[in-house]
Write an enzyme that holds these catalytic residues in place. Structure first.
Site, short mmCIF file in Angstrom:
data_model
loop_
_atom_site.label_atom_id
_atom_site.label_comp_id
_atom_site.label_asym_id
_atom_site.label_seq_id
_atom_site.Cartn_x
_atom_site.Cartn_y
_atom_site.Cartn_z
N ASN A 46 -2.67 17.43 -9.68
CA ASN A 46 -3.20 18.53 -8.86
C ASN A 46 -2.50 18.61 -7.50
OD1 ASN A 46 -5.28 19.08 -10.80
ND2 ASN A 46 -6.36 17.29 -10.03
N HIS A 132 -18.25 21.62 -11.78
CA HIS A 132 -17.70 20.25 -11.85
C HIS A 132 -18.81 19.19 -11.91
CE1 HIS A 132 -15.50 16.71 -10.08
NE2 HIS A 132 -14.51 17.21 -10.80
N GLU A 175 -17.91 27.31 -8.06
CA GLU A 175 -16.55 26.96 -7.65
C GLU A 175 -15.81 28.28 -7.47
OE1 GLU A 175 -14.60 24.16 -10.34
OE2 GLU A 175 -16.51 23.22 -10.74
N SER A 179 -11.93 24.35 -12.39
CA SER A 179 -10.92 23.31 -12.56
C SER A 179 -10.42 23.17 -13.99
CB SER A 179 -11.47 21.97 -12.07
OG SER A 179 -12.65 21.63 -12.77
N ASP A 204 -17.40 25.56 -3.87
CA ASP A 204 -16.47 24.45 -4.00
C ASP A 204 -15.07 25.04 -4.19
OD1 ASP A 204 -14.81 22.44 -5.12
OD2 ASP A 204 -16.51 21.41 -6.04
N HIS A 207 -9.84 23.54 -5.97
CA HIS A 207 -8.55 23.91 -6.55
C HIS A 207 -7.94 25.15 -5.92
CE1 HIS A 207 -8.48 20.93 -9.75
NE2 HIS A 207 -9.80 21.05 -9.71
N LYS A 238 -6.09 17.19 -3.61
CA LYS A 238 -5.36 18.06 -4.54
C LYS A 238 -4.18 18.71 -3.80
CE LYS A 238 -9.10 17.84 -7.68
NZ LYS A 238 -10.49 18.17 -7.90
C1 LIG Z 1 -11.65 17.32 -8.17
C2 LIG Z 1 -12.92 18.07 -7.88
C3 LIG Z 1 -13.91 17.50 -7.10
C4 LIG Z 1 -13.87 16.07 -6.64
O1 LIG Z 1 -12.95 15.87 -5.62
P1 LIG Z 1 -12.35 14.40 -5.42
O2 LIG Z 1 -11.84 14.43 -4.03
O3 LIG Z 1 -11.29 14.24 -6.46
O4 LIG Z 1 -13.48 13.43 -5.60
C5 LIG Z 1 -15.01 18.27 -6.78
N1 LIG Z 1 -15.13 19.54 -7.24
C6 LIG Z 1 -14.19 20.09 -8.04
C7 LIG Z 1 -14.39 21.48 -8.51
C8 LIG Z 1 -13.07 19.38 -8.39
O5 LIG Z 1 -12.16 19.91 -9.20
#
Ligand SMILES: *Cc1c(COP(=O)(O)O)cnc(C)c1O
Length: 387
Positions: A46, A132, A175, A179, A204, A207, A238
Site C-alpha cells: 500500500n 474494515h 470508508e 480497501s 476512514d 486508502h 499506506k
Molecule cells: C489499513 C486500514 C486500517 C488500519 O490501519 P493500520 O495503520 O494499518 O493499522 C484501518 N482502516 C482501513 C480502511 C484500512 O485499510
C-alpha cells in the site's frame, strides 16, 4: 477453551490457514520468497506513492533517529510528547482541512479507540457492511447497537436510520475508498443523510489519503465535503510510507478524544523517526504533485493491459484492483501460478471478504515501472482466464 489443533486443521482444510510469507525485500517494488529466490513484482504493497523509500522522508527519519533515539519512551500524556508529534498533527489537520488532529499508534488502534470514545451501549452505529475489521472491532468494543447497511447503498442506510435511530445518539461510519473492493463511497449522499437525521459521521480515508484531491488530501476534500464530516481518520502506513495513524476534526473533539480514547491514552507515542518520516511525506504531497500523476499513469497502464488481455470485469476507479475468483482454493491456486510467473499478489479470503468472494487484490505503486506493469497485466489476464 478453543481446541487449537482442531482449529488449525480445519483452517488448513478450508484453504483459510494464514501463514507468514517469509519475504525478502530486494527493493521497493520487488519481493522474494527466499533469499535465493527470483524477484517477484509486489502488487500487495500500500506504499502507493513509493514514499517509504523517497530520499526526503529517509533523511528526515535519519535525522530524528540520531537526535531523539529509536523510541518515544512513553505515552504522549506522560513524557512521550515530542514537538515532531505536534508538528505532524498540525500538518495533518491542515491537509484534511480540519481544526486539529491527534496521532494514534496505528489505524487499527485509532478505530478501536475513537469509536468507543464516541458512542456507548445506549447509542446506535450505522456502518457499511464492508467496513474494515478495525472499524468493526471498534463498533463491537463500544457496546453500541451496530446496524450494517448494504455496501454503498444509501437507500438502505436511510431505511435503517428511520427504523432504528429513535432519540438515540447515532454514528455513521464509512470508508471513502474501500480497501478490498477499490470502490468509492457516495460521500455526498452519506453527508446529506447525516445532516438530515442529525447523526455524527466518521470517515476512514486509509486508502484515499495522499492520492485524491488537491495536495492528496483525500476524497472528502476532493469533493468539497471536509467541513461537513465530524471526524476523518487515516493511516500513516499506506501512501505516507511510514507507520501510525491520525484522526482529525474540531479542536474540542480532539481534546475529548485525548481524554477518552483508551488506545491513545494507554499506548506509547509514535517513534520520533517514523513521525519525522510522515511529516516529510505530508510535505511532499504538496511539493511533488507529480508523484500522484505518476501513480495514476501507472494505474492506467495496468488496467488497460488487463483489458487488452481480455479481462471483461470492471476494474474500478482507483489504484486498488480486485479480481474476484470466488472459491478460496481457486484464489490460492491462481496466486501460486502468478508467483511462478513473477507476480506477487496475496489471495484475500473470508473473513477479510464475504464468503464465496475470494479474490486477488492488486495494488499499483510507484515502485513498479511501466514495463513491469505491462508485462504483469498480460500475465495476470492469461492466468485468470484459466480459472
Ligand atoms: C489499513 C486500514 C486500517 C488500519 O490501519 P493500520 O495503520 O494499518 O493499522 C484501518 N482502516 C482501513 C480502511 C484500512 O485499510
Amino acid at each position: 477453551m478453543v481446541d487449537i489443533a482442531a482449529y488449525l486443521k480445519r483452517q488448513q482444510k478450508d484453504g483459510r490457514l494464514r501463514q507468514l510469507p517469509e519475504l525478502e525485500h530486494p527493493d521497493g517494488g520487488r519481493v522474494r520468497l527466499s533469499a535465493a529466490g527470483p524477484d517477484l513484482l509486489d502488487f500487495s504493497s500500500n506504499d502507493y506513492l513509493g514514499l517509504s523509500r523517497h530520499p526526503l522522508p529517509l533523511v528526515a527519519a535519519a535525522d530524528a533517529l540520531s537526535r531523539y533515539g529509536t523510541g518515544a519512551g512513553a505515552a504522549r500524556l506522560m513524557s512521550g510528547d515530542f514537538a515532531l508529534h505536534r508538528e505532524l498533527e498540525a500538518a495533518l489537520a491542515r491537509l484534511k482541512e480540519q481544526e486539529a488532529a491527534l496521532l494514534f499508534g496505528s489505524g487499527y488502534l485509532a478505530n478501536v479507540g475513537l469509536i468507543p470514545a464516541l458512542v456507548g451501549r445506549h447509542d446506535v452505529i450505522f456502518g457499511d457492511r464492508l467496513n474494515h475489521a478495525s472499524i468493526h472491532d471498534g463498533c463491537q468494543l463500544s457496546g453500541a447497537r451496530l446496524h450494517r447497511f448494504a455496501h454503498n447503498d444509501c437507500n438502505h442506510l436511510e431505511d435503517l436510520i428511520k427504523r432504528h435511530r429513535g432519540g438515540k445518539e447515532a454514528l455513521i461510519v464509512v470508508e471513502s475508498l474501500y480497501s478490498m473492493d477499490g470502490d468509492i463511497c457516495p460521500l455526498a449522499e452519506v453527508v446529506a443523510l447525516k445532516e438530515r437525521y442529525g447523526c455524527r459521521l466518521l470517515v476512514d480515508e486509509a486508502h484515499a489519503t495522499g492520492l485524491f484531491g488537491d495536495n492528496g488530501a483525500g476524497l472528502l476534500a476532493a469533493e468539497g465535503l471536509a467541513h461537513r464530516v465530524d471526524l476523518v481518520m487515516g493511516t500513516l502506513g499506506k501512501a505516507l510510507g511510514s507507520y501510525g495513524a491520525y484522526v482529525a476534526g474540531e479542536q474540542r473533539l480532539v481534546s475529548f478524544l485525548l481524554n477518552r480514547a483508551r488506545s491513545f491514552i494507554f499506548s506509547t507515542a509514535l517513534p520520533p523517526a517514523s513521525t519525522a518520516a510522515a511529516l516529510a511525506a505530508v510535505q511532499l504531497l504538496a511539493d511533488e504533485p507529480e508523484l500522484r500523476r505518476e501513480l495514476w499513469r501507472r494505474v492506467e497502464i495496468f488496467k488497460s493491459g488487463l483489458t487488452r488481455g481480455g479481462i471483461k470485469a470492471g476494474l474500478g476507479p482507483s489504484q486498488i484492483v480486485p479480481l474476484t475468483v470466488g472459491d478460496n482454493q481457486a484464489a490460492l491456486d491462481l496466486a501460486q501460478r502468478l508467483r511462478q510467473r513473477g507476480v506477487y499478489a496475496a489471495a484475500v479470503r473470508p473473513p477479510t471478504v464475504p464468503a464465496g468472494q475470494a479474490r486477488l487484490r492488486f495494488s499499483v505503486t510507484n515502485h513498479l515501472d511501466h514495463d513491469d506493469l505491462s508485462a504483469a497485466s498480460a500475465i495476470i489476464a492469461t492466468e485468470l482466464q484459466k480459472c
